[in-house]
Design an enzyme around this catalytic site. Structure first.
Site, mmCIF file in Angstrom:
data_model
loop_
_atom_site.group_PDB
_atom_site.id
_atom_site.type_symbol
_atom_site.label_atom_id
_atom_site.label_comp_id
_atom_site.label_asym_id
_atom_site.label_seq_id
_atom_site.Cartn_x
_atom_site.Cartn_y
_atom_site.Cartn_z
ATOM 1 N N TYR A 138 0.865 -1.403 -0.092
ATOM 2 C CA TYR A 138 0.000 -0.392 0.153
ATOM 3 C C TYR A 138 0.775 1.629 -0.112
ATOM 4 O O TYR A 138 0.546 1.967 0.575
ATOM 5 C CB TYR A 138 -0.242 -0.189 1.363
ATOM 6 N N LYS A 189 6.073 -14.693 1.965
ATOM 7 C CA LYS A 189 6.178 -14.781 0.879
ATOM 8 C C LYS A 189 7.600 -14.995 -0.127
ATOM 9 O O LYS A 189 6.851 -14.951 -1.208
ATOM 10 C CB LYS A 189 4.480 -14.379 0.038
ATOM 11 N N ASP A 222 -0.004 -18.313 2.556
ATOM 12 C CA ASP A 222 -1.572 -18.956 2.606
ATOM 13 C C ASP A 222 -0.917 -20.064 2.868
ATOM 14 O O ASP A 222 -2.242 -20.389 3.359
ATOM 15 C CB ASP A 222 -1.330 -19.998 0.444
ATOM 16 N N ASP A 246 -3.657 -7.272 6.068
ATOM 17 C CA ASP A 246 -5.198 -6.949 6.310
ATOM 18 C C ASP A 246 -6.052 -7.934 5.746
ATOM 19 O O ASP A 246 -6.885 -8.221 6.774
ATOM 20 C CB ASP A 246 -4.858 -5.944 5.025
ATOM 21 N N ASP A 250 -8.616 -10.350 8.363
ATOM 22 C CA ASP A 250 -10.136 -10.126 8.695
ATOM 23 C C ASP A 250 -10.805 -11.371 8.549
ATOM 24 O O ASP A 250 -11.699 -11.827 9.454
ATOM 25 C CB ASP A 250 -10.851 -9.781 7.390
#
Length: 359
Positions: A138, A189, A222, A246, A250
């Site tokens: 971001y 990752k 993942d 982020d 959630d």
């Protein structure tokens, strides 16, 4: 008596309902104690402000917030405006403008909440997710060319700096060190993103040497989603990049019962600027104005705000009220399978703060 200046920015959607509810809780808290007072200033920034002024917040907005002790924020998002305008024009402008580089999201199953992980006990799901909040995916670096033509191209660059990665990892290791289990999982990752994420991994090893009493491991993002579902008891403190955290936070909120109960702190750990506290549920326009929004995420954000201000006893007072109310199924809002309204939940929390023996 300590007086704190609090900026209220409801923003969009149900933010306009839950932030006033948060103010009610703070006012009840102040009435219940002789050592606390709050001075509030309301800012009407957001999508409606944009329709009047073509900006989400005024150009001097950061200067108007700078002297505040904390910011209580609602949500940014409106179906009538592009998401990148509402997000970058308000929430991210504040987060980046005040270098609130540590986004902290606690997750646990509150009393009385029926969480999706049926075999999971509340003790098995007690996490804190630390999200890098100032750069990464971001960072805003990129652009578009040849718009509207077949050869149109768009690029977003994930920008990570050594200082940015060091400081968020150091913050996360320090937070893990302060928790009973002294355990940290670093999400990465680097098997696919072979430059910035490899640097992230290398810096994690370097910073870990400063915290020899913290046990830590590494997990690919993942695989992390599966671990959160299948082995929640193996996790405690988690740190990840802006985008990865982020998404994971959630998922964590959903596993704990609802996005409506989850809080967030956007922190400047060096305390050069005010930090900002908000629920993570978003603007939820489908229930806006119906009195159905769950204010618990905002109240828990208030708890985090009080802790950041050093008012730990007051924070626990509010948290006890939250837990007393969630324990009562008749006070569950629709997202938790109940029929209670925003006002009913707010009134119950305020009553418990003022009279702990009552609900």
């Amino acid at each position: 008596m300590k007086t704190y200046a609090i900026a209220l920015i409801p923003g969009d959607g149900i933010g306009k309902e839950v932030v006033p509810a948060g103010r009610q809780v703070l006012e009840a808290l102040a009435r219940s104690r002789s050592d606390l007072h709050f001075e509030f200033e309301h800012f009407d920034w957001g999508a409606d402000y944009y329709r009047r002024h073509a900006v989400m917040m005024p150009h001097d907005g950061l200067d108007r917030l700078r002297a505040k002790d904390a910011i209580l924020f609602g949500s940014a998002g409106d179906p009538g405006l592009p998401d990148h305008i509402t997000l970058w024009g308000l929430r991210l402008r504040i987060c980046q403008g005040f270098d609130q580089y540590a986004n902290v999201r606690p997750t646990r199953i509150l009393p009385g909440i029926d969480a999706p992980l049926k075999r999971c006990s509340p003790e098995d799901l007690d996490w804190v997710i630390v999200r890098e909040n100032s750069e990464g995916e971001y960072s805003g670096v990129g652009g578009r060319v040849h718009q509207g033509h077949p050869i149109e191209a768009a690029v977003d660059v994930s920008m990570m700096t050594r200082v940015g990665v060091q400081r968020i990892l150091r913050f996360a290791f320090g937070l893990a060190q302060s928790r009973p289990r002294k355990q940290l999982t670093v999400v990465t990752k680097s098997n696919a993103q072979r430059h910035a994420m490899v640097m992230w991994d290398e810096i994690a090893h370097e910073v870990a040497e400063e915290f020899p009493d913290v046990r830590w491991d590494k997990e690919l993002v993942d695989a992390m989603t599966a671990r959160m579902v299948n082995k929640p008891d193996t996790l405690d403190t988690i740190v990840a990049t802006n985008l990865h955290a982020d998404i994971l936070s959630d998922l964590a909120a959903a596993l704990a019962g609802s996005l409506g109960i989850a809080p967030t702190a956007n922190l400047d750990p060096q305390r050069r600027y005010p930090s900002m506290f908000e629920p993570i549920h978003g603007s939820a326009f489908d229930i806006m104005g119906k009195g159905l929004a769950n204010p618990i995420g905002t109240f828990w954000s208030v708890v985090m705000m009080l802790e950041h201000l050093g008012e730990n006893e007051a924070a626990q007072q509010v948290m006890r009220a939250i837990e007393a109310v969630t324990s009562d199924p008749s006070l569950h809002t629709g997202d938790l399978g109940g029929h209670a309204t925003t006002a009913q939940v707010t009134d119950a929390v305020c009553r418990f703060i003022l009279e702990p023996g009552r609900r």
